[in-house]
Design a protein around this motif. Structure first.
Motif, PDB file in Angstrom:
ATOM      1  N   ALA A  33       0.843  -1.209   0.000  1.00 41.94           N
ATOM      2  CA  ALA A  33       0.000   0.000   0.000  1.00 41.94           C
ATOM      3  C   ALA A  33       0.875   1.256   0.000  1.00 41.94           C
ATOM      4  CB  ALA A  33      -0.923  -0.014   1.209  1.00 41.94           C
ATOM      5  N   SER A  34       1.951   1.219   0.782  1.00 39.67           N
ATOM      6  CA  SER A  34       2.804   2.425   0.838  1.00 39.67           C
ATOM      7  C   SER A  34       3.517   2.653  -0.495  1.00 39.67           C
ATOM      8  CB  SER A  34       3.812   2.328   1.982  1.00 39.67           C
ATOM      9  OG  SER A  34       4.784   1.347   1.707  1.00 39.67           O
ATOM     10  N   LEU A  35       3.940   1.570  -1.126  1.00 35.27           N
ATOM     11  CA  LEU A  35       4.606   1.734  -2.430  1.00 35.27           C
ATOM     12  C   LEU A  35       3.627   2.294  -3.465  1.00 35.27           C
ATOM     13  CD1 LEU A  35       6.686  -1.580  -2.481  1.00 35.27           C
ATOM     14  CD2 LEU A  35       7.600   0.735  -2.335  1.00 35.27           C
ATOM     15  N   SER A  36       2.381   1.810  -3.410  1.00 36.27           N
ATOM     16  CA  SER A  36       1.391   2.332  -4.350  1.00 36.27           C
ATOM     17  C   SER A  36       1.069   3.791  -4.063  1.00 36.27           C
ATOM     18  CB  SER A  36       0.103   1.499  -4.276  1.00 36.27           C
ATOM     19  OG  SER A  36       0.321   0.269  -4.927  1.00 36.27           O
ATOM     20  N   LEU A  37       0.985   4.110  -2.778  1.00 33.82           N
ATOM     21  CA  LEU A  37       0.727   5.518  -2.430  1.00 33.82           C
ATOM     22  C   LEU A  37       1.851   6.420  -2.944  1.00 33.82           C
ATOM     23  CD1 LEU A  37      -0.763   5.315   1.168  1.00 33.82           C
ATOM     24  CD2 LEU A  37      -1.792   6.478  -0.792  1.00 33.82           C
ATOM     25  N   ALA A  38       3.076   5.907  -2.816  1.00 33.43           N
ATOM     26  CA  ALA A  38       4.203   6.701  -3.325  1.00 33.43           C
ATOM     27  C   ALA A  38       4.058   6.925  -4.824  1.00 33.43           C
ATOM     28  CB  ALA A  38       5.518   5.997  -2.987  1.00 33.43           C
ATOM     29  N   GLU A  39       3.664   5.863  -5.552  1.00 34.24           N
ATOM     30  CA  GLU A  39       3.461   6.003  -6.996  1.00 34.24           C
ATOM     31  C   GLU A  39       2.305   6.956  -7.298  1.00 34.24           C
ATOM     32  OE1 GLU A  39       5.100   5.097  -9.782  1.00 34.24           O
ATOM     33  OE2 GLU A  39       6.604   4.677  -8.260  1.00 34.24           O
ATOM     34  N   MET A  40       1.194   6.801  -6.534  1.00 33.98           N
ATOM     35  CA  MET A  40       0.061   7.704  -6.752  1.00 33.98           C
ATOM     36  C   MET A  40       0.444   9.137  -6.406  1.00 33.98           C
ATOM     37  SD  MET A  40      -3.194   5.437  -5.593  1.00 33.98           S
ATOM     38  CE  MET A  40      -4.387   6.710  -5.950  1.00 33.98           C
ATOM     39  N   GLY A  41       1.406   9.256  -5.501  1.00 31.65           N
ATOM     40  CA  GLY A  41       1.882  10.585  -5.130  1.00 31.65           C
ATOM     41  C   GLY A  41       2.458  11.340  -6.318  1.00 31.65           C
ATOM     42  N   ARG A  42       2.928  10.600  -7.323  1.00 32.18           N
ATOM     43  CA  ARG A  42       3.458  11.266  -8.519  1.00 32.18           C
ATOM     44  C   ARG A  42       2.308  11.847  -9.345  1.00 32.18           C
ATOM     45  NH1 ARG A  42       8.659   9.512  -8.125  1.00 32.18           N
ATOM     46  NH2 ARG A  42       8.891   7.410  -7.328  1.00 32.18           N
ATOM     47  N   ARG A  43       1.111  11.194  -9.269  1.00 32.24           N
ATOM     48  CA  ARG A  43      -0.039  11.698 -10.038  1.00 32.24           C
ATOM     49  C   ARG A  43      -0.858  12.706  -9.235  1.00 32.24           C
ATOM     50  NH1 ARG A  43      -0.819   6.243 -11.033  1.00 32.24           N
ATOM     51  NH2 ARG A  43      -2.947   6.158 -10.212  1.00 32.24           N
ATOM     52  N   PHE A  44      -0.982  12.430  -7.930  1.00 36.03           N
ATOM     53  CA  PHE A  44      -1.822  13.315  -7.101  1.00 36.03           C
ATOM     54  C   PHE A  44      -1.020  13.789  -5.886  1.00 36.03           C
ATOM     55  CE2 PHE A  44      -4.367   9.641  -8.647  1.00 36.03           C
ATOM     56  CZ  PHE A  44      -5.011  10.275  -9.689  1.00 36.03           C
ATOM     57  N   PRO A  45       0.046  14.528  -6.117  1.00 32.75           N
ATOM     58  CA  PRO A  45       0.958  14.842  -5.004  1.00 32.75           C
ATOM     59  C   PRO A  45       0.272  15.565  -3.836  1.00 32.75           C
ATOM     60  CG  PRO A  45       1.484  16.151  -6.960  1.00 32.75           C
ATOM     61  CD  PRO A  45       0.496  15.122  -7.379  1.00 32.75           C
ATOM     62  N   GLU A  46      -0.598  16.498  -4.144  1.00 35.86           N
ATOM     63  CA  GLU A  46      -1.184  17.287  -3.043  1.00 35.86           C
ATOM     64  C   GLU A  46      -2.114  16.445  -2.187  1.00 35.86           C
ATOM     65  OE1 GLU A  46      -2.844  20.755  -4.774  1.00 35.86           O
ATOM     66  OE2 GLU A  46      -0.892  21.435  -5.522  1.00 35.86           O
ATOM     67  N   VAL A  47      -2.930  15.603  -2.850  1.00 36.23           N
ATOM     68  CA  VAL A  47      -3.879  14.771  -2.103  1.00 36.23           C
ATOM     69  C   VAL A  47      -3.132  13.798  -1.192  1.00 36.23           C
ATOM     70  CG1 VAL A  47      -5.726  13.066  -2.314  1.00 36.23           C
ATOM     71  CG2 VAL A  47      -5.557  14.937  -3.962  1.00 36.23           C
ATOM     72  N   VAL A  48      -2.136  13.136  -1.771  1.00 39.80           N
ATOM     73  CA  VAL A  48      -1.397  12.134  -0.987  1.00 39.80           C
ATOM     74  C   VAL A  48      -0.620  12.819   0.136  1.00 39.80           C
ATOM     75  CG1 VAL A  48       0.400  10.367  -1.089  1.00 39.80           C
ATOM     76  CG2 VAL A  48      -1.258  10.548  -2.937  1.00 39.80           C
ATOM     77  N   ALA A  49       0.002  13.947  -0.174  1.00 41.31           N
ATOM     78  CA  ALA A  49       0.778  14.659   0.857  1.00 41.31           C
ATOM     79  C   ALA A  49      -0.127  15.076   2.011  1.00 41.31           C
ATOM     80  CB  ALA A  49       1.467  15.886   0.246  1.00 41.31           C
ATOM     81  N   GLU A  50      -1.305  15.553   1.674  1.00 39.91           N
ATOM     82  CA  GLU A  50      -2.232  15.997   2.718  1.00 39.91           C
ATOM     83  C   GLU A  50      -2.623  14.828   3.623  1.00 39.91           C
ATOM     84  OE1 GLU A  50      -2.931  18.909   3.587  1.00 39.91           O
ATOM     85  OE2 GLU A  50      -4.319  18.234   5.154  1.00 39.91           O
ATOM     86  N   LYS A  51      -2.874  13.677   3.020  1.00 43.71           N
ATOM     87  CA  LYS A  51      -3.224  12.484   3.803  1.00 43.71           C
ATOM     88  C   LYS A  51      -2.069  12.106   4.733  1.00 43.71           C
ATOM     89  CE  LYS A  51      -7.310  10.839   3.033  1.00 43.71           C
ATOM     90  NZ  LYS A  51      -8.237  10.743   4.159  1.00 43.71           N
ATOM     91  N   MET A  52      -0.856  12.179   4.196  1.00 44.03           N
ATOM     92  CA  MET A  52       0.315  11.800   5.005  1.00 44.03           C
ATOM     93  C   MET A  52       0.451  12.737   6.209  1.00 44.03           C
ATOM     94  SD  MET A  52       1.642   9.127   3.707  1.00 44.03           S
ATOM     95  CE  MET A  52       0.018   8.643   3.127  1.00 44.03           C
ATOM     96  N   ARG A  53       0.087  13.977   6.000  1.00 41.73           N
ATOM     97  CA  ARG A  53       0.242  14.965   7.085  1.00 41.73           C
ATOM     98  C   ARG A  53      -0.775  14.738   8.198  1.00 41.73           C
ATOM     99  NH1 ARG A  53       1.526  18.830   2.389  1.00 41.73           N
ATOM    100  NH2 ARG A  53       3.751  18.394   2.281  1.00 41.73           N
ATOM    101  N   GLN A  54      -1.819  13.990   7.896  1.00 41.23           N
ATOM    102  CA  GLN A  54      -2.829  13.715   8.930  1.00 41.23           C
ATOM    103  C   GLN A  54      -2.454  12.505   9.784  1.00 41.23           C
ATOM    104  OE1 GLN A  54      -6.409  13.225   6.651  1.00 41.23           O
ATOM    105  NE2 GLN A  54      -6.345  15.333   5.892  1.00 41.23           N
ATOM    106  N   LEU A  55      -1.380  11.831   9.401  1.00 46.05           N
ATOM    107  CA  LEU A  55      -1.020  10.588  10.099  1.00 46.05           C
ATOM    108  C   LEU A  55       0.056  10.841  11.151  1.00 46.05           C
ATOM    109  CD1 LEU A  55      -0.749   8.242   6.994  1.00 46.05           C
ATOM    110  CD2 LEU A  55      -2.653   8.397   8.595  1.00 46.05           C
ATOM    111  N   ASP A  56       0.066   9.962  12.146  1.00 46.84           N
ATOM    112  CA  ASP A  56       1.089  10.037  13.191  1.00 46.84           C
ATOM    113  C   ASP A  56       2.338   9.322  12.682  1.00 46.84           C
ATOM    114  OD1 ASP A  56       2.663   9.991  15.380  1.00 46.84           O
ATOM    115  OD2 ASP A  56       1.400   8.620  16.564  1.00 46.84           O
ATOM    116  N   ILE A  57       3.342  10.116  12.396  1.00 52.87           N
ATOM    117  CA  ILE A  57       4.556   9.529  11.808  1.00 52.87           C
ATOM    118  C   ILE A  57       5.250   8.579  12.778  1.00 52.87           C
ATOM    119  CG2 ILE A  57       6.253  11.251  12.502  1.00 52.87           C
ATOM    120  CD1 ILE A  57       7.225  11.216   9.560  1.00 52.87           C
TER     121      ILE A  57
END
Lengths: 278, 659
Positions: free
Chosen positions: B406-430
């Motif tokens: 899932a994380s690898l796919s999210l990274a790939e999707m991050g290339r197509r939808f960088p803002e959406v994926v980045a925003e989701k990542m910012r909502q998570l507890d690192i």
């Protein structure tokens, strides 16, 4: 199990050689009881075996760290020696804010940080000063014990660590967490921790130059020769005009004349002169 | 007592080692008496003495001496050891031995002729092919087969022309040897020559392979009948398929008509056999081109290593494969469904996103982790913004395969939808359990605004997370992260320190001073990582630093050598340190890396190295050079004192070139 005078001195000398920590003869019984527990954990039968273990076993270096860990008192708490911290927050931070405004970067080292309370206290004071928003601020805590570093990294503390912490500070900078209270992320983001022996001048170079060093109640365990080496290293790590804060029972008397003494309203602190001696 | 007399005396000593050394000393003695002693030594009862003698005899034979005596030794029958040793010496003597052998051929008995074939085959003399071809009609079967086998080893048009008529021989063993040799050469034999052989079971697998290579469509029926008997039959069909389009069509035809039992067998072999047979069986299964066989093909996809082959073959089916897989996706579940999704996501182009995106999205919510993992993997290419939330949930899974995919796919999707994926990542507890995965995604979508959160995570008790944070910091903040990465070099965890050392290379030239400082205090793998980082970013003092490291422990010296290569530093400046290293392995590595930069005199100096393997490497290094008189003298001098047989052999080989 008895620790003979001869074995006590041999073990003491090994620890002193590595970490500069000095145990006088009256510490023999302390060493006997605390290292006795280590011996049992390692499955060793005598202090002779223990001595050979730390001297010749491939894991000996790690065991020396463990020995230092159990032999030195790591007990500390937030806002310890608060009169010095008041001087730091009220006088040193504003002075540095003025002096370092050009580079907008502040680096503070908590040398011998134990379980991290001092490093986080410093971070809270810097944050609450409101002077360094937008600055590159870094507080680096170091210790020779990996066990206490793990606790520092977790950032979770029990009640005893808050014995002198104002209630408002706890509310503002800590959150409930299983096992105690946890330092909030905005404070933790300012801190880094690392494994560093104060006698390892070469490795300390990795820190770069710093503006303040807190080295409180660490060198009380050192013999004079080790104190001289450590102070020389601390001097080298300070920027010109940088401060060295020692524990209230410690001084550089008879150890170094390279620092200048600065009188604050509540304390005396040492400073590397603006025009350095070298 | 003369020197030769003394040698004779020592050659009768009961100790094999004394006798071996006595033979060694004959290197310096020339003349008929010395030759006689060498021949005598070829018959010594101890193999070490014979080996020494073979080496000397081969050198003499190469310059044309001793040949008659060696042939005579091959003719005698009393001492088998001497006979074999003489053959070995002649075989390694090369061309000069061929004349002697050919001249004596009529005097050899059958076993002598067989040895003669081996000498000829190994001689590397162009005349050997004609000579061996002439022996193909020898009276003795073993001799004929030996000649055929050596022709196969030598190869070439003349060898093929000599072997092809053998297929019509009544001697079945010769036919088999010829088939084997022609297969070794890779010759495409005509159907007409092979058809008469089809009824003979003795020819077995060699005939099947030859039929496959023939490219004859008629061969397909015969081969497919053998599928149940021979493991090589699938490979033969693969060869036939690869010959030309007619061959390929014939393969499709016979496999399409093959009974189910044969296809079951192929499916079984494709799952179990050795790689070559396995792939051949899998291809045959797919060449049957029956949609009803798709479940068998899908079952092969359980092995990740089969994917390239499956995709290549299914890709040639066009829509048929995609349509069938889509139908299977509707009815399968579990492992089979996961394989179907995996194949579809790789077979279908992204232009089909609207058709297949919903299918993959539907299975993202599967409770079966295998299916969810496959769907998550497909989302890398087919996922939509609406899938991001579900992928984030999967990233939190306790199943490491699910969370990682899932994380690898999210990274790939991050290339197509960088803002959406980045925003989701910012909502998570690192610092939560998925922190490492978040870092992986942030490597793609993160920006300097994430440095604060990452810095917080640097205080995490988890070394795994600290390692991931270091990598991410270096990727998104580069020079601005330098201080934090430097501090991580003091981390108590070796893995974190290694990550920091490697991250310095990503930071670039700004990190060069830090790397140099850290090198002074680091050890073991961290130091190795720092040396490699220095090799990538360079430093004004890099040359001096690396030269110093070349004198250090073996692993550091070799890494420093690689780093020097990366920085394209003048290797000539490093020779003193590296060739003087106390560890022979380091010196050998240096010779292999710097071979052309090492001058002759340095190589000659290594002839005196205490380690035999280094001396051998030095001699081998000299093999590609022109030997001047000084080098020749140095080699002879060393040969006279050399104890090691491999080194002596190499020196003799080298010196014989100059004679």
């Amino acid at each position: 199990m008895r620790l003979s005078v001869e074995r006590f001195r041999l073990i003491r000398d090994i620890i002193n050689g590595r970490y500069g920590i000095w145990f006088s003869d009256e510490h023999r019984y302390l060493m006997e009881s605390r290292l006795g527990e280590r011996m049992v954990q390692l499955g060793l039968e005598s202090f002779d075996d223990y001595y050979y273990f730390i001297k010749y076993n491939p894991d000996g270096e790690t065991e020396i760290e463990e020995a230092v860990d159990v032999l030195t008192t790591n007990e500390t708490y937030f806002f310890r020696e608060d009169y010095q911290l008041r001087a730091f927050a009220g006088e040193l931070l504003p002075e540095m804010h003025r002096r370092l405004a050009g580079r907008r970067k502040l680096m503070i080292w908590s040398a011998g940080c134990s379980s991290g309370e001092e490093a986080y206290t410093i971070a809270i004071l810097v944050k609450n000063s409101g002077l360094f928003e937008g600055w590159d601020v870094r507080i680096f805590g170091s210790d020779v014990s990996k066990r206490v570093l793990a606790r520092a990294r977790s950032g979770v503390y029990r009640t005893t660590s808050f014995r002198t912490t104002p209630e408002g500070i706890i509310k503002r900078h800590f959150s409930e967490h299983s096992g105690g209270m946890r330092v909030n992320d905005d404070i933790r983001a300012l801190c880094n921790f690392g494994h560093l022996n104060l006698l390892d001048a070469d490795k300390s170079v990795l820190l770069g130059r710093v503006d303040v060093i807190f080295c409180r109640n660490v060198m009380i365990y050192f013999d004079k020769r080790s104190k001289l080496r450590a102070i020389s290293m601390l001097y080298d790590r300070l920027n010109n005009g940088g401060y060295l804060l020692l524990g209230h029972t410690e001084s550089l008397l008879n150890l170094s004349t390279a620092f200048e003494l600065v009188h604050t309203s509540e304390d005396l602190v040492y400073r590397r002169p603006e025009v350095s001696h070298g | 007592m003369s020197t030769l007399e003394d040698t004779k005396r020592r050659m009768r000593d009961p100790s094999p080692e004394v006798r071996r050394r006595a033979v060694m000393s004959l290197e310096q003695a020339l003349g008929p008496e010395a030759d006689e002693l060498i021949i005598e030594a070829l018959g010594d009862e101890d193999w070490r003495v014979r080996k020494e003698a073979v080496s000397l005899a081969a050198v003499s034979a190469r310059r044309g001496d001793l040949l008659d005596s060696l042939v005579q030794s091959m003719l005698q029958e009393e001492n088998v050891g001497q006979r074999n040793a003489a053959a070995e010496a002649l075989a390694s003597a090369g061309r000069p031995a061929v004349d002697a052998i050919l001249g004596a051929m009529s005097r050899f008995d059958e076993s002598g002729r067989k040895i003669a074939c081996e000498v000829l085959g190994a001689s590397d003399d162009p005349r050997a092919v004609d000579a061996l071809a002439g022996i193909l009609d020898d009276d003795d079967t073993n001799v004929r087969m030996c000649a055929a086998e050596w022709l196969g080893e030598i190869g070439g048009r003349k060898a093929v022309d000599a072997l092809l008529p053998c297929l019509a021989s009544t001697d079945k063993l010769l036919v088999l040897a010829a088939l084997q040799s022609l297969n070794t050469i890779g010759e495409n034999i005509e159907w007409a020559s092979l058809e008469p052989l089809a009824g003979e079971s003795l020819y077995g697998d060699e005939l099947l392979l030859a039929l496959g290579r023939s490219g004859a469509p008629q061969a397909a029926d015969f081969i497919v009948r053998e599928l149940s008997r021979s493991h090589v039959a699938a490979r033969a069909l693969e060869l036939l398929h690869g010959s030309d389009s007619k061959g390929a069509q014939a393969v499709y035809r016979v496999l399409n008509a093959a009974p189910e039992t044969v296809l079951d067998l192929l499916a079984e072999r494709a799952a179990e056999e050795e790689p070559v047979e396995r792939q051949a069986a899998a291809r045959c299964l797919m060449w049957s081109r029956r949609a009803s066989h798709m479940p068998r093909i899908v079952a092969l996809a359980r092995s990740e290593s089969m994917y390239p082959l499956l995709l290549e073959e299914l890709g040639s089916w066009g829509d048929d494969a995609v349509d069938e897989l889509e139908r299977m996706a509707a009815r399968e579940s579990g492992r089979e469904l996961a394989s179907v999704l995996g194949l579809l996501s790789r077979l279908v182009g992204e232009e089909e996103r609207s058709r297949f995106g919903p299918l993959f999205a539907k299975h993202l919510v599967s409770e079966d982790p295998v299916v969810a993992t496959a769907a998550a993997g497909a989302s890398a290419r087919f996922g939509d913004v609406s899938d991001v939330a579900r992928l984030v949930e999967l990233m939190k899974s306790k199943d490491p395969r699910v969370s990682r995919t899932a994380s690898l796919s999210l990274a790939e999707m991050g290339r197509r939808f960088p803002e959406v994926v980045a925003e989701k990542m910012r909502q998570l507890d690192i610092e939560g359990s998925e922190g490492v995965h978040i870092c992986r995604v942030l490597e793609v979508v993160g920006d300097p605004g994430d440095v604060g959160r990452l810095s917080t995570a640097m205080t995490s008790p988890s070394p795994r997370l600290r390692r991931a944070v270091i990598v991410t910091l270096a990727e998104i903040a580069r020079e601005e992260a330098l201080d934090k990465i430097s501090l991580a070099l003091t981390d108590e965890d070796t893995g974190v320190r290694m990550a920091a050392a490697s991250a310095l290379a990503r930071v670039g030239p700004a990190a060069s001073d830090t790397i140099v400082s850290a090198l002074r205090t680091s050890e073991g793998p961290v130091k190795g990582a720092l040396i490699r980082a220095l090799g990538k970013v360079g430093h004004p003092e890099a040359s001096g630093i690396l030269r110093g490291l070349l004198r250090g422990p073996a692993d550091e010296a070799i890494t420093a050598l690689e780093a020097a290569g990366q920085l394209e530093l003048d290797p000539g400046q490093m020779l003193g340190e590296i060739l003087g290293h106390p560890d022979g392995e380091v010196v050998k590595q240096a010779l292999s890396v710097l071979s052309e930069s090492v001058p002759n005199e340095r190589l000659a100096g290594l002839l005196e190295h205490p380690a035999w393997d280094v001396r051998l490497a030095a001699v081998e290094g000299l093999e590609v050079r022109d030997l001047d008189q000084d080098l020749e003298d140095a080699l002879r001098d060393r040969l006279a004192r050399e104890d090691d047989d491999l080194v002596r052999e190499a020196i003799r080989r080298l010196l014989s070139r100059t004679r």
